[in-house]
Design a protein around this motif. Structure first.
Motif, PDB file in Angstrom:
ATOM      1  N   SER A   1       1.216  -1.179   0.075  1.00  0.00           N
ATOM      2  CA  SER A   1       0.095   0.249   0.408  1.00  0.00           C
ATOM      3  C   SER A   1       1.185   0.817   0.147  1.00  0.00           C
ATOM      4  CB  SER A   1      -0.884   0.063   1.126  1.00  0.00           C
ATOM      5  OG  SER A   1      -2.152  -0.889   0.852  1.00  0.00           O
TER       6      SER A   1
ATOM      7  N   TRP B   1      -5.626   6.924   9.909  1.00  0.00           N
ATOM      8  CA  TRP B   1      -6.743   6.537   9.063  1.00  0.00           C
ATOM      9  C   TRP B   1      -7.600   6.676   9.046  1.00  0.00           C
ATOM     10  CZ3 TRP B   1      -9.043   5.644   4.940  1.00  0.00           C
ATOM     11  CH2 TRP B   1     -10.230   4.338   4.675  1.00  0.00           C
TER      12      TRP B   1
ATOM     13  N   ASP C   1     -12.100   6.886   8.068  1.00  0.00           N
ATOM     14  CA  ASP C   1     -12.590   6.904   7.226  1.00  0.00           C
ATOM     15  C   ASP C   1     -13.781   7.360   7.547  1.00  0.00           C
ATOM     16  OD1 ASP C   1     -13.164   5.942   4.580  1.00  0.00           O
ATOM     17  OD2 ASP C   1     -14.317   4.474   5.268  1.00  0.00           O
TER      18      ASP C   1
ATOM     19  N   VAL D   1      -9.349   2.329  -1.974  1.00  0.00           N
ATOM     20  CA  VAL D   1      -9.564   1.016  -1.083  1.00  0.00           C
ATOM     21  C   VAL D   1     -10.018   0.521  -0.477  1.00  0.00           C
ATOM     22  CG1 VAL D   1      -9.091   1.895   1.465  1.00  0.00           C
ATOM     23  CG2 VAL D   1      -9.434   3.879   0.368  1.00  0.00           C
TER      24      VAL D   1
ATOM     25  N   ASP E   1     -11.698  -0.898   1.915  1.00  0.00           N
ATOM     26  CA  ASP E   1     -11.365  -0.690   3.442  1.00  0.00           C
ATOM     27  C   ASP E   1     -12.698  -2.777   4.019  1.00  0.00           C
ATOM     28  OD1 ASP E   1     -12.286   0.038   6.604  1.00  0.00           O
ATOM     29  OD2 ASP E   1     -14.008   0.783   6.018  1.00  0.00           O
TER      30      ASP E   1
ATOM     31  N   SER F   1      -7.362  -3.100   6.664  1.00  0.00           N
ATOM     32  CA  SER F   1      -7.611  -1.984   4.774  1.00  0.00           C
ATOM     33  C   SER F   1      -6.580  -2.633   4.276  1.00  0.00           C
ATOM     34  CB  SER F   1      -7.924  -1.195   5.161  1.00  0.00           C
ATOM     35  OG  SER F   1      -9.007  -1.075   5.666  1.00  0.00           O
TER      36      SER F   1
ATOM     37  N   PHE G   1      -4.875  -0.574   0.391  1.00  0.00           N
ATOM     38  CA  PHE G   1      -4.818   0.497  -0.733  1.00  0.00           C
ATOM     39  C   PHE G   1      -4.386   0.102  -2.204  1.00  0.00           C
ATOM     40  CE2 PHE G   1      -5.380   2.059   3.535  1.00  0.00           C
ATOM     41  CZ  PHE G   1      -6.218   3.106   3.000  1.00  0.00           C
TER      42      PHE G   1
ATOM     43  N   GLY H   1     -11.204   8.760   4.262  1.00  0.00           N
ATOM     44  CA  GLY H   1     -12.034   7.803   3.130  1.00  0.00           C
ATOM     45  C   GLY H   1     -13.021   8.422   2.936  1.00  0.00           C
TER      46      GLY H   1
END
Length: 336
Positions: A73, A81, A83, A168, A170, A194, A196, A261
């Motif tokens: 990633s 991170w 989201d 992503v 997720d 996750s 990427f 995200g």
């Protein structure tokens, strides 16, 4: 420009500049050893990386073949991170399936959770699953990486802090979510690592497809080799990435390398109804939970199962000439 992190045996990998067609790369470690190091000094480093990117395009520097399977990633681990949930259609379907209303505040105050960022899966790395009862699901999303963002920025100011964009997956464990949320403290065990996309890009790479801090292109999600989702990331978004960054920075500074995200990309039908499967001429779904919610709404119960060991997911975005922009996330679920 397009940047990637190659696995060189270290925890944070090696920063490389990748050609626009994703066929070759040149090491950038003489400029910055890692992507995080580049982000920490973005104003100074970015112009040097741009020069190298032009040299890669003109093939005036030594390059090697770029293989997406060798990429980690872009940030193999990150300081943060978070989201969001930019596509309220997804939330509306979940609430409708439960026969409950979406709170009015959701339309002007984004949902957001803080995910685990100490270790991300590589874009071609298997998804380990301990128990199928946990309800393993993919979630196709877009994410941005910021430089240092000061507390209290406006959405307009936040737009200038978006330096890179990625795709992503997720991963969510739907069977664990209700019990965790019932405790009133949010996600933890239900949100494993996750993954990427192999490449992170600067927004200018998208041309006119980058507008209003959204990518106006379909996100291609294939499940077990079949088209599953083709929702357009620029459609039906209640919030854009700049608004999500500003929301995250309301009460705190965000350090360089923060990933934000969009949440699951979700489109309505043209008539405003729930989306239809790709096999029926619709745009499909970016996660399994959404089709299960629609099945519940129309049939009283879900029919589509969550992912089992052996199932595969591919997430990619292509430009108007059908060229891959970020490379592809390709993962298989395996028994942990």
């Amino acid at each position: 420009m397009k940047l990637a992190t190659l696995n060189d045996g270290t925890r944070d990998g090696k920063l490389v500049v990748v050609s626009k067609d994703l066929t070759r790369y040149c090491a950038a470690d003489n400029i910055a050893p890692t992507l995080q190091a580049a982000l920490d000094n973005w104003d100074r480093v970015a112009p040097e990386l741009e020069v190298l990117a032009r040299d890669v395009e003109h093939e005036v520097v030594p390059c090697e073949r770029f293989h997406e399977r060798e990429a980690m990633s872009p940030l193999p681990r990150a300081y943060q991170w978070a989201d969001g949930s930019a596509y309220i259609n997804h939330v509306e379907l979940v609430r409708k399936a439960r026969d409950s209303e979406v709170p009015e505040s959701f339309y002007h105050d984004p949902l957001m959770y803080q995910g685990g960022s100490d270790s991300f899966l590589a874009p071609r790395e298997d998804i380990p699953l301990g128990d199928i009862a946990w309800g393993c699901d993919m979630e196709g999303e877009v994410a941005c990486i910021t430089d240092d963002v000061p507390m209290g920025v406006s959405a307009e100011e936040a737009a200038g802090h978006i330096k890179l964009l990625m795709l992503v997956n997720d991963v969510s464990l739907r069977g664990l979510i209700p019990g965790e949320l019932a405790k009133g403290f949010g996600f933890f065990q239900s949100k494993p690592a996750s993954a990427f996309s192999p490449v992170a890009i600067t927004p200018d790479e998208l041309g006119e497809a980058w507008a209003d801090c959204l990518i106006h292109l379909p996100l291609m999600v294939d499940y077990n080799g079949q088209p599953f989702g083709r929702a357009n990331a620029g459609v039906d978004a209640t919030f854009n990435l700049a608004q999500l960054v500003a929301h995250a920075a309301k009460t705190r500074n965000l350090c360089a390398g923060t990933i934000i995200g969009t949440g699951t990309i979700s489109n309505k039908r043209a008539d405003g109804g729930p989306g239809k499967p790709v096999s029926e001429g619709g745009l499909g779904y970016s996660c399994i939970a959404e089709i299960r919610m629609i099945e519940t709404i129309y049939d009283g119960a879900p029919k589509t199962r969550f992912m089992h060991p052996g199932d595969t997911v591919r997430i990619e975005m292509r430009d108007d000439h059908n060229h891959s922009i970020f490379g592809a996330i390709e993962q298989k679920v395996v028994q942990a």
